[in-house]
Design a protein around this motif. Structure first.
Motif, short mmCIF file in Angstrom:
data_model
loop_
_atom_site.label_atom_id
_atom_site.label_comp_id
_atom_site.label_asym_id
_atom_site.label_seq_id
_atom_site.Cartn_x
_atom_site.Cartn_y
_atom_site.Cartn_z
N GLU A 1 10.42 -5.93 -19.08
CA GLU A 1 11.60 -6.50 -18.41
C GLU A 1 12.05 -7.82 -19.04
O GLU A 1 13.21 -8.19 -18.90
N HIS A 2 11.18 -8.49 -19.76
CA HIS A 2 11.53 -9.75 -20.39
C HIS A 2 12.16 -9.58 -21.77
O HIS A 2 12.59 -10.56 -22.37
N TRP A 3 12.21 -8.36 -22.27
CA TRP A 3 12.78 -8.12 -23.59
C TRP A 3 14.30 -8.09 -23.51
O TRP A 3 14.89 -7.49 -22.61
N SER A 4 14.93 -8.68 -24.49
CA SER A 4 16.39 -8.60 -24.59
C SER A 4 16.76 -7.24 -25.18
O SER A 4 15.91 -6.53 -25.71
N VAL A 5 18.04 -6.92 -25.12
CA VAL A 5 18.52 -5.68 -25.74
C VAL A 5 18.22 -5.70 -27.24
O VAL A 5 17.77 -4.70 -27.80
N ASP A 6 18.42 -6.85 -27.87
CA ASP A 6 18.13 -6.97 -29.31
C ASP A 6 16.67 -6.68 -29.61
O ASP A 6 16.34 -6.02 -30.59
N GLU A 7 15.77 -7.20 -28.77
CA GLU A 7 14.35 -6.97 -29.00
C GLU A 7 13.97 -5.51 -28.80
O GLU A 7 13.16 -4.96 -29.55
N VAL A 8 14.55 -4.87 -27.82
CA VAL A 8 14.27 -3.45 -27.58
C VAL A 8 14.70 -2.63 -28.80
O VAL A 8 13.95 -1.78 -29.29
N ILE A 9 15.89 -2.90 -29.31
CA ILE A 9 16.39 -2.16 -30.48
C ILE A 9 15.54 -2.46 -31.70
O ILE A 9 15.20 -1.55 -32.46
N GLU A 10 15.16 -3.71 -31.89
CA GLU A 10 14.31 -4.08 -33.03
C GLU A 10 12.96 -3.36 -32.95
O GLU A 10 12.45 -2.84 -33.94
N ARG A 11 12.38 -3.30 -31.77
CA ARG A 11 11.10 -2.59 -31.59
C ARG A 11 11.27 -1.10 -31.89
O ARG A 11 10.44 -0.49 -32.54
N TRP A 12 12.36 -0.53 -31.39
CA TRP A 12 12.63 0.89 -31.63
C TRP A 12 12.73 1.17 -33.13
O TRP A 12 12.18 2.13 -33.64
N HIS A 13 13.40 0.29 -33.86
CA HIS A 13 13.59 0.47 -35.30
C HIS A 13 12.31 0.24 -36.10
O HIS A 13 12.25 0.62 -37.26
N ARG A 14 11.31 -0.37 -35.51
CA ARG A 14 10.02 -0.49 -36.20
C ARG A 14 9.39 0.88 -36.45
O ARG A 14 8.68 1.08 -37.43
N LEU A 15 9.65 1.81 -35.52
CA LEU A 15 9.02 3.13 -35.62
C LEU A 15 10.00 4.25 -35.94
O LEU A 15 9.60 5.29 -36.45
N PHE A 16 11.25 4.06 -35.61
CA PHE A 16 12.24 5.12 -35.78
C PHE A 16 13.45 4.57 -36.53
O PHE A 16 13.74 3.39 -36.47
#
Length: 85
Positions: A59-74
């Motif tokens: 819940e503390h992640w920003s939209v940018d952080e979520v997308i960055e995390r997603w792009h680490r694997l996909f």
């Protein structure tokens, strides 16, 4: 191999094969996302996993952080790639 004894018959040898790549993928997912792998079971044609989702952390992640995390694997898709630009 695992040796099992059944009350209706002789000793059976069961050979278990596990795709270490699958376990590595679970490890990747738990390092990048707010997940913990609690348990897993690999069957002959499918698998089961029990995951803990740390929603308080996510819940503390920003939209940018979520997308960055997603792009680490996909690779993401055109929309997520353009958003990061």
């Amino acid at each position: 191999q695992i040796t099992t004894r059944h009350h209706h018959g002789p000793v059976r040898l069961v050979h278990l094969e596990f795709d270490s790549g699958l376990l590595q993928r679970f490890d990747d997912l738990t390092r990048v996302f707010a997940l913990d792998l609690c348990a897993y079971a690999v069957m002959s044609n499918h698998f089961h996993v029990v995951l803990y989702v740390d929603s308080a952390q996510a819940e503390h992640w920003s939209v940018d952080e979520v997308i960055e995390r997603w792009h680490r694997l996909f690779q993401g898709n055109l929309l997520s790639q353009r958003y990061q630009e």
